[in-house]
Design a protein around this motif. Sequence first.
Motif, short mmCIF file in Angstrom:
data_model
loop_
_atom_site.label_atom_id
_atom_site.label_comp_id
_atom_site.label_asym_id
_atom_site.label_seq_id
_atom_site.Cartn_x
_atom_site.Cartn_y
_atom_site.Cartn_z
N LEU A 23 0.86 -1.18 0.00
CA LEU A 23 0.00 0.00 0.00
C LEU A 23 0.89 1.22 0.00
O LEU A 23 0.99 1.96 0.97
N TRP A 24 1.63 1.43 -1.10
CA TRP A 24 2.62 2.50 -1.17
C TRP A 24 1.98 3.85 -0.84
O TRP A 24 0.93 4.18 -1.35
N GLY A 25 2.65 4.57 0.02
CA GLY A 25 2.23 5.94 0.28
C GLY A 25 1.00 6.07 1.15
O GLY A 25 0.57 7.17 1.43
N CYS A 26 0.42 4.94 1.58
CA CYS A 26 -0.78 5.03 2.40
C CYS A 26 -0.46 5.48 3.82
O CYS A 26 -1.33 5.91 4.54
N GLY A 27 0.80 5.31 4.20
CA GLY A 27 1.18 5.74 5.55
C GLY A 27 0.54 4.88 6.59
O GLY A 27 0.93 3.76 6.81
N GLY A 28 -0.51 5.36 7.21
CA GLY A 28 -1.16 4.62 8.27
C GLY A 28 -1.06 5.38 9.57
O GLY A 28 -0.28 6.31 9.72
N GLU A 29 -1.89 5.00 10.54
CA GLU A 29 -1.86 5.68 11.82
C GLU A 29 -0.60 5.34 12.58
O GLU A 29 -0.05 4.25 12.47
N SER A 30 -0.13 6.30 13.36
CA SER A 30 1.06 6.06 14.17
C SER A 30 0.74 5.04 15.25
O SER A 30 -0.38 4.98 15.77
N THR A 31 1.74 4.23 15.60
CA THR A 31 1.56 3.24 16.65
C THR A 31 2.35 3.66 17.87
O THR A 31 3.28 4.44 17.78
N ASN A 32 1.97 3.13 19.01
CA ASN A 32 2.71 3.45 20.23
C ASN A 32 4.11 2.90 20.15
O ASN A 32 4.35 1.81 19.62
N ALA A 33 5.07 3.63 20.71
CA ALA A 33 6.47 3.19 20.69
C ALA A 33 6.64 1.96 21.56
O ALA A 33 6.04 1.84 22.62
N ALA A 34 7.49 1.05 21.07
CA ALA A 34 7.78 -0.15 21.86
C ALA A 34 8.60 0.22 23.08
O ALA A 34 9.37 1.17 23.06
N ASP A 35 8.42 -0.56 24.13
CA ASP A 35 9.21 -0.36 25.33
C ASP A 35 10.56 -1.04 25.14
O ASP A 35 10.70 -2.24 25.28
N VAL A 237 12.10 0.46 14.05
CA VAL A 237 11.50 1.73 13.61
C VAL A 237 10.90 2.47 14.79
O VAL A 237 11.04 3.70 14.93
N LYS A 238 10.23 1.74 15.67
CA LYS A 238 9.66 2.38 16.86
C LYS A 238 10.76 2.97 17.74
O LYS A 238 10.57 4.01 18.37
N GLY A 239 11.91 2.30 17.77
CA GLY A 239 13.03 2.83 18.53
C GLY A 239 13.47 4.18 18.01
O GLY A 239 13.80 5.09 18.79
N VAL A 244 16.65 8.03 19.26
CA VAL A 244 17.96 7.46 19.57
C VAL A 244 19.02 8.55 19.63
O VAL A 244 20.20 8.26 19.89
N GLY A 245 18.63 9.79 19.40
CA GLY A 245 19.59 10.88 19.46
C GLY A 245 20.68 10.71 18.43
O GLY A 245 20.45 10.28 17.30
N SER A 246 21.88 11.05 18.83
CA SER A 246 23.03 10.90 17.95
C SER A 246 23.91 9.75 18.41
O SER A 246 25.05 9.62 17.95
N ASP A 247 23.41 8.91 19.29
CA ASP A 247 24.21 7.85 19.89
C ASP A 247 23.86 6.51 19.27
O ASP A 247 22.81 5.94 19.54
N PRO A 248 24.75 5.95 18.44
CA PRO A 248 24.45 4.66 17.82
C PRO A 248 24.35 3.53 18.83
O PRO A 248 23.72 2.50 18.56
N ALA A 249 24.97 3.69 20.01
CA ALA A 249 24.86 2.65 21.03
C ALA A 249 23.42 2.48 21.49
O ALA A 249 23.00 1.37 21.83
N VAL A 250 22.67 3.56 21.51
CA VAL A 250 21.26 3.46 21.88
C VAL A 250 20.50 2.68 20.82
O VAL A 250 19.67 1.82 21.13
N LEU A 251 20.81 2.95 19.54
CA LEU A 251 20.17 2.19 18.47
C LEU A 251 20.55 0.71 18.55
O LEU A 251 19.71 -0.17 18.37
N GLY A 252 21.81 0.43 18.84
CA GLY A 252 22.24 -0.96 18.98
C GLY A 252 21.48 -1.68 20.07
O GLY A 252 21.10 -2.85 19.92
N LYS A 253 21.26 -0.99 21.17
CA LYS A 253 20.48 -1.58 22.27
C LYS A 253 19.03 -1.81 21.83
O LYS A 253 18.43 -2.84 22.18
N VAL A 254 18.48 -0.89 21.08
CA VAL A 254 17.13 -1.06 20.55
C VAL A 254 17.06 -2.31 19.68
O VAL A 254 16.12 -3.11 19.78
N ILE A 255 18.05 -2.48 18.80
CA ILE A 255 18.05 -3.65 17.91
C ILE A 255 18.10 -4.93 18.73
O ILE A 255 17.35 -5.88 18.47
#
Length: 646
Positions: A23-35, A237-239, A244-255
Amino acid sequence: MTATRWYRKILMITVCSILCIFLWGCGGESTNAADVGDVGEPTSGRWVVEIYFCGSDLESKAAAVTNDISEMLAAPPPENVTFVFQTGGTTQWNNNVMSPNEIGRYIYDKDGMRKLEALPDADMGNADTLSDFVRYAQDNFPADHRVLILWDHGGGTLFGACQDERTGSVMALNQIQDAIGRVYQKDTSNPPFDIIGFDACLMATYSTAGTFEGYGHYLVASQETEPGNGWYYTGIVKGFNDGVGSDPAVLGKVICDSYIEGCEQVGTAQMATLSMTDLTKMPRLRSAYESMGAEAVAACKQNPKQFFASYCRKAENTSNYGGNTKSAGYTNMIDLGEFADNTSDILPNTYNDVRAALDEAVVYHVGGLFMSSSTGLSCYYPYLADPSLQQKFDGVIAGAQNYKALYDYLVTGHMPEVPPLAFDIKALEDLPVNIDQGGYAYCQLNNQQMDNLSEVRCEFMYYDVAGDVLVAFGSDSNVNMDWQSGLCKDNFDGTWPMLCGHLIYIEVMNVNDNRVTYFVPIKLNGDETNMIVAYDYNKNEYQILGTRHEITDGLADRNLVKLKAGDTITTRHPVASIKSGGEDMVMVDGDTFQLPAGFSVQDSKVDDGKYAYMFEFVTPKGDTALSSLATYSVKDGTITTSTDVQ
């Protein structure tokens, strides 16, 4: 007839999720961020996430790429995050947009997913194809923070990752490094990628980390085989939306955290591992690991056979990854931190430095129930002492040089200024078995014999002389071996692992202080595969983790299939004619039955009949010898042990 002759022959995807992708470009409603635990500042700077989707049979057979893209589209990214991905390398796509006859490039950002271009088909297991994609992303998507994810099968230090299903080509670590190096200069102070990740099996290794030092700040990868669901892209994506700011370590933890979350959702978390390694810390780890290798080489030179006998026993009691059995194949990867701990008594001067440097480098790691001892990085160890595999290890640019020398000596028996190395276990072939007063079979080994051994296992089988049949039940580590006195004693109590009361053939995959893990060949709904079963010492119970196919071309199977009630199971056993001396041993189908609700593996009493038992002696190179036979006559629960075959 001798025992030796006998032995030698012996994710579900829904229609809705598929449609959702397109469904290209349909977007969709935002979902709550994962914990996902701690988060940084609101996402800042331009993030570009480059994903190299080498679809392989994971897509053609299980829709795994399609599923992961569906996960990604379940949450729209923030304005400054762009996913750019390339698809190819499979015979069939399980969606109606991607084609197996082209290389596709796509974008996913706040405006949805769109196709950027279609290129002529190319080999996704070739470094040229990867390099073209990395250059394309660099030229067309400027970034303050850049992530590269390689998606497919993986084979660790020896075999690399990304096998094109059509060509069979796979990229070794050196080739992946070369592909990136054609586009970016190596820079240890300011590497081009914030994260280099492998959504693939077995890639969290010392050599992988060394290979990408200077190209990535962090390595995110798994020590163990990944289940088919792989990374959880909705959580990633929710992360970003959490910030995640500018800190890739935060993204790594999210992954890492979202990966475990995704595995828990589909019941594949028990053997899951994922770690984040700070590649700027590799110099200290390299120095410590090379020093440990130097200490090992020095100790080896003093008394080679005695050293390797002890050293390899430590490896046998270290967690290994991917299988490392005759049935499953070999990846030759073990846990680096656990191995350092286990060798503390024979490498006392360096093991602690390795452990400290590893703990500094691995900044975050997660693991499932059966992975609690994993420390974040694996290292090479030659379970299968094959010269061709050793040549592969010698060719790995980031392989530890002292360990190359040590294992060359173990595999080939040659090292400058050191006597030739050979492990002679001919004297252990048909070693006499005696029966003690308690009715247990035992062998007595001397120090010279033990210096040739790294492990003692047992082989167990059913035999019927009148019916001229021998049925093997497998190999187990359940042997009482005293390495001080040399006394080797059986531990047979009249039971054997059974699936819903049906005898199974087992092969030990992994042993440590908490568990033993087995590969069990079966047919699942007619498909030949291996069931993975773990025995938890703390709970004294078995747990069925799922099934997967054997290692192929050094790459582990990512499709962990969960068993369910109603599945049709066929047990499989090596069977031979006694009169042939076991020379005609072949794998044959046994019982066929449907799994009931609440199915399980349990140690159950064997039926009345005649059974044979042998001690299997294993050298550090993996060569084996078998003792003479002990036999058990089981009747009405009474076990009579003998050394006679009747």
